[in-house]
Write a protein that holds these residues in place. Structure first.
Motif, PDB file in Angstrom:
ATOM      1  N   CYS A 130       0.810  -1.229   0.000  1.00 39.25           N
ATOM      2  CA  CYS A 130       0.000   0.000   0.000  1.00 39.25           C
ATOM      3  C   CYS A 130       0.841   1.275   0.000  1.00 39.25           C
ATOM      4  N   HIS A 131       1.631   1.466   1.042  1.00 37.69           N
ATOM      5  CA  HIS A 131       2.403   2.712   1.097  1.00 37.69           C
ATOM      6  C   HIS A 131       3.861   2.439   1.385  1.00 37.69           C
ATOM      7  N   GLY A 132       4.309   1.240   1.013  1.00 41.09           N
ATOM      8  CA  GLY A 132       5.737   0.965   1.110  1.00 41.09           C
ATOM      9  C   GLY A 132       6.267   0.696   2.503  1.00 41.09           C
ATOM     10  N   GLY A 133       5.450   0.186   3.397  1.00 38.47           N
ATOM     11  CA  GLY A 133       5.981  -0.211   4.695  1.00 38.47           C
ATOM     12  C   GLY A 133       6.848  -1.464   4.542  1.00 38.47           C
ATOM     13  N   VAL A 134       7.985  -1.518   5.254  1.00 38.02           N
ATOM     14  CA  VAL A 134       8.869  -2.684   5.198  1.00 38.02           C
ATOM     15  C   VAL A 134       9.218  -3.093   6.624  1.00 38.02           C
ATOM     16  N   TYR A 135       9.240  -4.407   6.873  1.00 36.43           N
ATOM     17  CA  TYR A 135       9.571  -4.921   8.207  1.00 36.43           C
ATOM     18  C   TYR A 135      10.681  -5.953   8.099  1.00 36.43           C
ATOM     19  N   TYR A 136      11.508  -6.040   9.136  1.00 37.56           N
ATOM     20  CA  TYR A 136      12.505  -7.104   9.208  1.00 37.56           C
ATOM     21  C   TYR A 136      11.825  -8.400   9.620  1.00 37.56           C
ATOM     22  N   GLU A 137      12.635  -9.481   9.609  1.00 32.67           N
ATOM     23  CA  GLU A 137      12.003 -10.773   9.897  1.00 32.67           C
ATOM     24  C   GLU A 137      11.585 -10.907  11.350  1.00 32.67           C
ATOM     25  N   ASP A 138      12.065 -10.029  12.207  1.00 37.15           N
ATOM     26  CA  ASP A 138      11.576 -10.082  13.585  1.00 37.15           C
ATOM     27  C   ASP A 138      10.360  -9.178  13.783  1.00 37.15           C
ATOM     28  N   GLY A 139       9.852  -8.639  12.670  1.00 35.28           N
ATOM     29  CA  GLY A 139       8.628  -7.850  12.755  1.00 35.28           C
ATOM     30  C   GLY A 139       8.845  -6.365  12.988  1.00 35.28           C
ATOM     31  N   ALA A 142      11.361  -1.649   9.206  1.00 35.34           N
ATOM     32  CA  ALA A 142      12.616  -1.378   8.516  1.00 35.34           C
ATOM     33  C   ALA A 142      12.536  -0.073   7.749  1.00 35.34           C
ATOM     34  N   ALA A 143      11.370   0.255   7.230  1.00 35.63           N
ATOM     35  CA  ALA A 143      11.229   1.479   6.449  1.00 35.63           C
ATOM     36  C   ALA A 143       9.759   1.771   6.245  1.00 35.63           C
ATOM     37  N   GLY A 144       9.489   3.011   5.840  1.00 41.63           N
ATOM     38  CA  GLY A 144       8.123   3.361   5.486  1.00 41.63           C
ATOM     39  C   GLY A 144       7.320   3.860   6.663  1.00 41.63           C
TER      40      GLY A 144
ATOM     41  N   GLY B 438      21.393   0.415   6.057  1.00 43.67           N
ATOM     42  CA  GLY B 438      20.131   1.051   5.696  1.00 43.67           C
ATOM     43  C   GLY B 438      20.200   2.528   5.976  1.00 43.67           C
ATOM     44  N   GLY B 439      19.050   3.148   6.118  1.00 48.97           N
ATOM     45  CA  GLY B 439      19.047   4.584   6.373  1.00 48.97           C
ATOM     46  C   GLY B 439      17.633   5.062   6.260  1.00 48.97           C
ATOM     47  N   HIS B 440      17.502   6.315   5.978  1.00 46.64           N
ATOM     48  CA  HIS B 440      16.168   6.875   5.882  1.00 46.64           C
ATOM     49  C   HIS B 440      15.341   6.086   4.868  1.00 46.64           C
ATOM     50  N   ASN B 441      14.319   5.413   5.344  1.00 44.13           N
ATOM     51  CA  ASN B 441      13.416   4.645   4.485  1.00 44.13           C
ATOM     52  C   ASN B 441      14.066   3.522   3.710  1.00 44.13           C
ATOM     53  N   MET B 442      15.229   3.086   4.147  1.00 43.89           N
ATOM     54  CA  MET B 442      15.881   1.948   3.485  1.00 43.89           C
ATOM     55  C   MET B 442      16.208   0.917   4.551  1.00 43.89           C
ATOM     56  N   PRO B 443      15.748  -0.341   4.346  1.00 46.45           N
ATOM     57  CA  PRO B 443      16.052  -1.359   5.349  1.00 46.45           C
ATOM     58  C   PRO B 443      17.549  -1.648   5.385  1.00 46.45           C
ATOM     59  N   ALA B 444      18.049  -2.096   6.511  1.00 43.95           N
ATOM     60  CA  ALA B 444      19.438  -2.539   6.612  1.00 43.95           C
ATOM     61  C   ALA B 444      19.511  -3.978   6.133  1.00 43.95           C
ATOM     62  N   PHE B 445      20.474  -4.260   5.263  1.00 44.95           N
ATOM     63  CA  PHE B 445      20.544  -5.601   4.688  1.00 44.95           C
ATOM     64  C   PHE B 445      21.626  -6.455   5.322  1.00 44.95           C
ATOM     65  N   ALA B 446      22.329  -5.893   6.315  1.00 43.51           N
ATOM     66  CA  ALA B 446      23.502  -6.580   6.862  1.00 43.51           C
ATOM     67  C   ALA B 446      23.225  -8.040   7.193  1.00 43.51           C
TER      68      ALA B 446
END
Ligand code: FES
Lengths: 177, 478
Positions: A130-139, A142-144, B438-446
């Motif tokens: 929807c609006h580009g929310g991103v989460y890591y695998e622990d929930g 991550a962004a958005g 990562g950074g502003h609106n970018m996930p960390a990929f480490a």
């Protein structure tokens, strides 16, 4: 009638009093009718708001169906479905077998505005269409725009079956500070 | 007494129902001669509403409001029922027409400041009608009970849930429980076919009654501002001198325009057809791409652009302040100039609003803020080779999801910065840090990328924008 008005009341005044009384009576009865009609209806309509359905454990598969690794999507029936719900009673969750005995599950609802997040295996991220929310695998976010991490769901292993506790759609609440 | 039996029958009926006594005077009431083509939008909105009522009642005869049967009945209406496809299309385009015409009607009234004395309540009832019409449009989108419909309720409930304190109560009221399911669709059905239409019928009644009571306004005259002290007498005087009967002197224009509108609705339905149904309404299916119908898309775009801090206030504030602002407008200014030439702010507001709507809508359709799940791998023509580490790096850009958000030479999403020339802008170390942390609106990929993969990607990125003849090869990395 006791009043210090002239005792020889004219018919007109009697009429007037009678009218006032009848007017009040009609208004009062309208209110009664209104209440009788409205109350059961309002109660009926509002009931789902206050009825807190018991969360239920739902089987989502056999233990051996899950390999240790990334998240898979499972579907099960929500805990408050109505008899006519059919397919719309389904609920979904992302579940991962983290180790032989450990499972992690997340509700599929993005914590921004509730859209269904997708697990993308290689970068190991949940992404929201929807609006580009991103989460890591622990929930965690991550962004958005999502203000909160994905909602964790309870998982257990019961007689070789993996079970998830169905829950309400997670709402992101406004905190008053 | 007429000898003609037909006439006699009619006279008998007319005498009983009072058509000549009550209806005819309304039809021929005097309206200003200056109105002309400006005033066709209100009646066209009403006409679109009649299309909605009629097509809606017909659709309701085959529509099943409940669970998966709803979807099946929609498929039946669309594919099997005679003329079902046409009716569904007309109902859909009729809704668009109604929303559009209501807004145009409102803009026209606003530009001519017709809401000023004595027609404040005409405007206020109109504002209520507009919001109910938007409610109809929204609930209607959900009655199209497919994947999109289901997810739209979820989004709506989440938005309502942001209201402080009572949010969850409202959200659960909307969903008819704690999740979207069978009780949601029946609820929306009742709203869409009983409650809101009843409000619209009553609202239209009041709106028309007020039109009759205060008369249709004249075109604004820059030399004649509204003065509540004298307005009514002056209006009466003028209308008796120069007014024309509504029927047929003014109404023929409404009829022509309304015919065109109904024709367009029919045409769209015939040639474009109703909106295609998404997959069935399975709330656990994630392959949905929730998007609202076009009239709400601007709002969806706004929600993706906001900084999170402001978000809750905008989600709740726009509808509430929008309603209050419009509703109380005539209370703030109900006298003075009506002519647009004397009210530059009014013109500015309308132009600003329309441009914002247009820009945000276009933006909404492009959805540049979302990861683009459907992107293709980078072709050899962009990479510069079809094998070797460079190509592997390019492949990883796709596998690791980088391309979902970053564009390289026209391939990829647009959420993040374009990387076509990135090799010129950042050093190897910069790139490694950004990808890892990562950074502003970018996930960390480490944690999700191996060191080899990282170097393949970085090597590839360093060639972007740099002369392709001398590719930078692996080697000088830490
Ligand atoms: S709903 Fe997921 S980012 Fe908005």
């Amino acid at each position: 009638m006791t009043s210090d008005q002239p005792t020889n009341e004219t018919p007109c005044c009697q009429q007037q009093q009678r009218r006032t009384f009848l007017a009040r009576l009609s208004i009062a009865l309208s209110a009664v009718i209104g209440v009788i009609i409205a109350l059961p209806g309002i109660g009926f309509v509002l009931a789902p708001v206050f009825r807190k359905p018991k969360q239920k454990w739902r089987k989502v598969g056999k233990l051996e169906d899950f390999k240790v690794g990334g998240f898979v999507l499972v579907q099960y029936e929500d805990s408050s479905s109505v008899p006519w719900a059919g397919i719309t009673a389904k609920e979904g969750a992302w579940i991962r077998r983290a180790s032989e005995t450990e499972f992690i599950a997340f509700s599929i609802n993005c914590r921004h505005l509730g859209c269904p997040v997708r697990w993308v295996d290689d970068p190991r991220l949940f992404m929201c269409p929807c609006h580009g929310g991103v989460y890591y695998e622990d929930g965690t976010v991550a962004a958005g725009p999502p203000p909160e991490p994905l909602q964790r769901l309870n998982v257990r292993i019961n007689n070789g079956q993996v079970e998830i506790e169905s829950g309400p759609t997670p709402l992101t609440l406004t905190k008053i500070t | 007494m007429s000898k003609n039996p037909l006439m006699r029958t009619w006279n008998w009926i007319d005498n009983r129902i009072g058509y000549s006594d009550y209806i005819v005077p309304l039809m021929v009431h005097l309206v200003p001669d200056s109105a002309r083509w400006w005033y066709i939008f209100g009646s066209a909105t009403l006409c679109a509403f009649m299309v909605q009522v009629f097509t809606g009642v017909c659709l309701a005869m085959a529509y099943v409001p409940g669970g998966e049967k709803t979807y099946e009945s929609l498929v039946y209406i669309t594919n099997t029922a005679p003329l079902g496809n046409l009716l569904r299309g007309m109902h859909y385009y009729g809704a668009s027409a109604m929303v559009m015409l209501a807004v145009i009607h409102m803009i026209q009234v606003y530009m001519h400041a017709t809401y000023k004395y004595p027609r404040e309540m005409n405007w206020m009832s109109g504002v209520v009608l507009l919001f109910v019409v938007l409610g109809m449009a929204f609930t209607g989108q959900l009655l199209r009970w497919d994947a999109n419909g289901v997810w739209s309720v979820t989004v709506a409930a989440e938005m309502a849930g942001r209201t402080p304190i009572i949010g969850p109560t409202i959200a659960h009221f909307i969903m008819g429980g704690e999740t979207v399911g069978g009780s949601t669709i029946t609820r929306f059905f009742a709203m869409h076919v009983f409650i809101m239409p009843a409000i619209i019928f009553a609202g239209i009644g009041l709106h028309m009654l007020l039109i009759m009571r205060h008369g249709i306004s004249e075109m604004p005259d820059a030399n004649d501002p509204v003065d509540p002290e004298t307005y009514k007498e002056k209006y009466e005087e003028r209308i008796n001198k120069t007014g024309v009967p509504f029927w047929p002197d003014a109404m023929w224009r409404d009829m022509i325009f309304s015919t065109i509108i109904v024709g367009i609705i029919l045409g769209c339905s015939l040639f474009l057809g109703p909106p295609t149904l998404d997959p069935p309404p399975n709330p656990s299916s994630i392959n949905a791409n929730p998007l609202p119908d076009w009239y709400f898309l601007w709002y969806f775009a706004v929600l993706s652009l906001l900084p999170p801090k402001l978000e809750t206030w905008v989600i709740l504030g726009v509808p509430i302040l929008g309603f209050l602002g419009l509703f109380f407008l005539p209370m703030i200014s109900n006298k003075g100039h009506r002519a647009p030439s004397k009210r530059p702010w009014a013109g500015g507001t309308v132009i600003f609003g329309s441009v914002a709507f247009l820009v945000l809508t276009i933006y909404g359709y492009k959805k540049p803020w979302s990861p683009d799940f459907g992107v293709k791998e980078l072709p050899a023509s962009v990479v510069g080779t079809d094998q070797g580490p460079l190509m592997e790096g390019a492949k990883l850009m796709h596998i690791k999801g980088c391309l979902y958000c970053h564009d390289i030479s026209g391939y990829g999403g647009h959420r993040g910065p374009e990387l076509t020339e990135i090799g010129k802008l950042l050093t190897r170390d910069d790139l490694i840090i950004r990808i890892n942390n990562g950074g502003h609106n970018m996930p960390a990929f480490a944690s999700s990328i191996s060191s080899d993969e990282l170097h393949l990607i970085v090597d590839f990125l360093l060639t972007r924008g740099v002369d392709q003849d001398q590719p930078i090869l692996n080697g000088d990395s830490p």
